[in-house]
Design a protein around this motif. Structure first.
Motif, PDB file in Angstrom:
ATOM      1  N   LEU A 134       0.792  -1.227   0.000  1.00 48.91           N
ATOM      2  CA  LEU A 134       0.000   0.000   0.000  1.00 48.91           C
ATOM      3  C   LEU A 134       0.830   1.287   0.000  1.00 48.91           C
ATOM      4  O   LEU A 134       0.508   2.208  -0.764  1.00 48.91           O
ATOM      5  N   PRO A 135       1.875   1.426   0.830  1.00 47.30           N
ATOM      6  CA  PRO A 135       2.622   2.695   0.813  1.00 47.30           C
ATOM      7  C   PRO A 135       3.152   3.063  -0.570  1.00 47.30           C
ATOM      8  O   PRO A 135       3.028   4.218  -1.007  1.00 47.30           O
ATOM      9  N   ASN A 139      -5.161  -2.684  -4.071  1.00 47.17           N
ATOM     10  CA  ASN A 139      -5.773  -2.956  -5.376  1.00 47.17           C
ATOM     11  C   ASN A 139      -6.721  -1.829  -5.770  1.00 47.17           C
ATOM     12  O   ASN A 139      -6.768  -1.407  -6.934  1.00 47.17           O
ATOM     13  N   PHE A 140      -7.477  -1.350  -4.795  1.00 44.56           N
ATOM     14  CA  PHE A 140      -8.435  -0.279  -5.059  1.00 44.56           C
ATOM     15  C   PHE A 140      -7.713   1.013  -5.445  1.00 44.56           C
ATOM     16  O   PHE A 140      -8.118   1.707  -6.392  1.00 44.56           O
ATOM     17  N   ILE A 141      -6.631   1.344  -4.745  1.00 42.85           N
ATOM     18  CA  ILE A 141      -5.877   2.558  -5.059  1.00 42.85           C
ATOM     19  C   ILE A 141      -5.193   2.429  -6.422  1.00 42.85           C
ATOM     20  O   ILE A 141      -5.138   3.393  -7.198  1.00 42.85           O
ATOM     21  N   ALA A 142      -4.693   1.240  -6.737  1.00 45.98           N
ATOM     22  CA  ALA A 142      -4.101   1.015  -8.063  1.00 45.98           C
ATOM     23  C   ALA A 142      -5.161   1.185  -9.148  1.00 45.98           C
ATOM     24  O   ALA A 142      -4.890   1.736 -10.227  1.00 45.98           O
ATOM     25  N   PHE A 143      -6.374   0.721  -8.863  1.00 45.86           N
ATOM     26  CA  PHE A 143      -7.503   0.899  -9.783  1.00 45.86           C
ATOM     27  C   PHE A 143      -7.793   2.387  -9.992  1.00 45.86           C
ATOM     28  O   PHE A 143      -7.939   2.851 -11.128  1.00 45.86           O
ATOM     29  N   LEU A 144      -7.850   3.157  -8.898  1.00 48.26           N
ATOM     30  CA  LEU A 144      -8.099   4.596  -9.011  1.00 48.26           C
ATOM     31  C   LEU A 144      -6.998   5.292  -9.806  1.00 48.26           C
ATOM     32  O   LEU A 144      -7.272   6.189 -10.615  1.00 48.26           O
ATOM     33  N   THR A 145      -5.763   4.874  -9.582  1.00 47.25           N
ATOM     34  CA  THR A 145      -4.642   5.459 -10.323  1.00 47.25           C
ATOM     35  C   THR A 145      -4.817   5.237 -11.818  1.00 47.25           C
ATOM     36  O   THR A 145      -4.652   6.156 -12.630  1.00 47.25           O
ATOM     37  N   ALA A 146      -5.177   4.004 -12.184  1.00 50.08           N
ATOM     38  CA  ALA A 146      -5.375   3.679 -13.597  1.00 50.08           C
ATOM     39  C   ALA A 146      -6.561   4.443 -14.180  1.00 50.08           C
ATOM     40  O   ALA A 146      -6.514   4.917 -15.323  1.00 50.08           O
ATOM     41  N   VAL A 147      -7.630   4.575 -13.398  1.00 47.47           N
ATOM     42  CA  VAL A 147      -8.809   5.326 -13.850  1.00 47.47           C
ATOM     43  C   VAL A 147      -8.427   6.769 -14.151  1.00 47.47           C
ATOM     44  O   VAL A 147      -8.786   7.323 -15.198  1.00 47.47           O
ATOM     45  N   PHE A 148      -7.681   7.389 -13.247  1.00 48.02           N
ATOM     46  CA  PHE A 148      -7.279   8.780 -13.458  1.00 48.02           C
ATOM     47  C   PHE A 148      -6.312   8.908 -14.627  1.00 48.02           C
ATOM     48  O   PHE A 148      -6.432   9.823 -15.445  1.00 48.02           O
ATOM     49  N   GLN A 149      -5.356   8.001 -14.706  1.00 50.55           N
ATOM     50  CA  GLN A 149      -4.385   8.084 -15.801  1.00 50.55           C
ATOM     51  C   GLN A 149      -5.074   8.014 -17.153  1.00 50.55           C
ATOM     52  O   GLN A 149      -4.719   8.729 -18.086  1.00 50.55           O
ATOM     53  N   TYR A 176      -7.979  -5.063 -11.685  1.00 51.36           N
ATOM     54  CA  TYR A 176      -7.433  -4.721 -10.366  1.00 51.36           C
ATOM     55  C   TYR A 176      -8.220  -5.264  -9.178  1.00 51.36           C
ATOM     56  O   TYR A 176      -7.790  -5.091  -8.033  1.00 51.36           O
ATOM     57  N   LYS A 177      -9.332  -5.934  -9.379  1.00 50.95           N
ATOM     58  CA  LYS A 177     -10.182  -6.299  -8.249  1.00 50.95           C
ATOM     59  C   LYS A 177      -9.552  -7.316  -7.302  1.00 50.95           C
ATOM     60  O   LYS A 177      -9.934  -7.393  -6.131  1.00 50.95           O
ATOM     61  N   SER A 178      -8.610  -8.126  -7.787  1.00 46.89           N
ATOM     62  CA  SER A 178      -8.021  -9.135  -6.893  1.00 46.89           C
ATOM     63  C   SER A 178      -6.512  -9.210  -7.067  1.00 46.89           C
ATOM     64  O   SER A 178      -5.947  -8.549  -7.922  1.00 46.89           O
TER      65      SER A 178
END
Length: 226
Positions: A4-5, A181-191, A224-226
């Motif tokens: 996470l960090p 996983n959720f934060i990685a998903f948000l990163t990809a959504v924004f990118q 990214y869900k799992s």
């Protein structure tokens, strides 16, 4: 060791470079002691992921929106997060011509959401962290308060009494196995979404931060869900 960090650092860098206006509205993180003081009265143990998240940033602005008295009363009635309204508290996304407003809740509001669920006789310990609103539809992104299983549920809570937030209901809702996983998903959504914002839509609805198609969103979720 938690991923996470590093995931939060990547998200932070992406926001600072691509949408600095959002990055500037993120509150400073809390210290470990400040978080402990807010959760000490609860019987559950706050997952490490939640500690790391709120040490990173304590939500968006956290300041009540500039509303008149009538608007405040309408928004506060039955809504524990109602006063967190206004541009400084929201990220605005266009999803196929639908406006979605997202809030990243400061910890005190997240805990108020948890209390709201328990007062409504929800049998599961959940911590609302993000809220997505589209018209009258509301989706709550909540962490399961189990140190070894802090699943993130993105549950459609529109007109749903807390007592009906059950294991059976949550099993039907989109979920992420970990906050990373959720934060990685948000990163990809924004990118992906920031690159798609068009001037024409930006003129129609003020201050659009991100724009996506449903097929793109579903593809990223599956990734990214799992």
């Amino acid at each position: 060791m938690s991923a996470l960090p590093e995931t939060l650092d990547r998200f932070n860098l992406m926001l600072a470079e691509s949408v600095p206006k959002i990055a500037s509205r993120l509150q400073l993180g809390l210290t470990h002691i400040e978080i402990e003081r807010q959760v000490v009265s609860f019987t559950w143990t706050l997952p490490q992921d939640a500690f790391l998240l709120y040490q990173w940033h304590n939500g968006l602005s956290g300041k009540p929106g500039k509303l008149n008295l009538g608007e405040k009363l309408l928004r506060l009635k039955g809504k524990w997060h109602g006063e967190l309204t206004g541009r400084e508290n929201e990220v605005r996304t266009i999803l196929e011509n639908r406006l979605i407003m997202t809030k990243f809740l400061p910890l005190e509001y997240s805990l108020a959401g948890h209390r709201h669920l328990k007062l409504g006789r929800c049998q599961i310990d959940l911590l609302p962290i993000f809220i997505l609103m589209e018209g009258k539809k509301t989706i709550y992104c909540m962490m399961r308060l189990e140190p070894n299983n802090p699943i993130i549920y993105c549950a459609n809570g529109t007109k749903l009494p807390p007592m009906k937030v059950t294991e059976s209901f949550l099993s039907t809702q989109p979920q992420f196995s970990r906050l990373s996983n959720f934060i990685a998903f948000l990163t990809a959504v924004f990118q992906q979404g920031i690159q798609s914002v068009t001037p024409s839509k930006g003129r129609c609805i003020s201050g659009i931060d991100c724009e996506l198609e449903s097929t793109e969103l579903e593809k990223l979720y599956q990734q990214y869900k799992s």
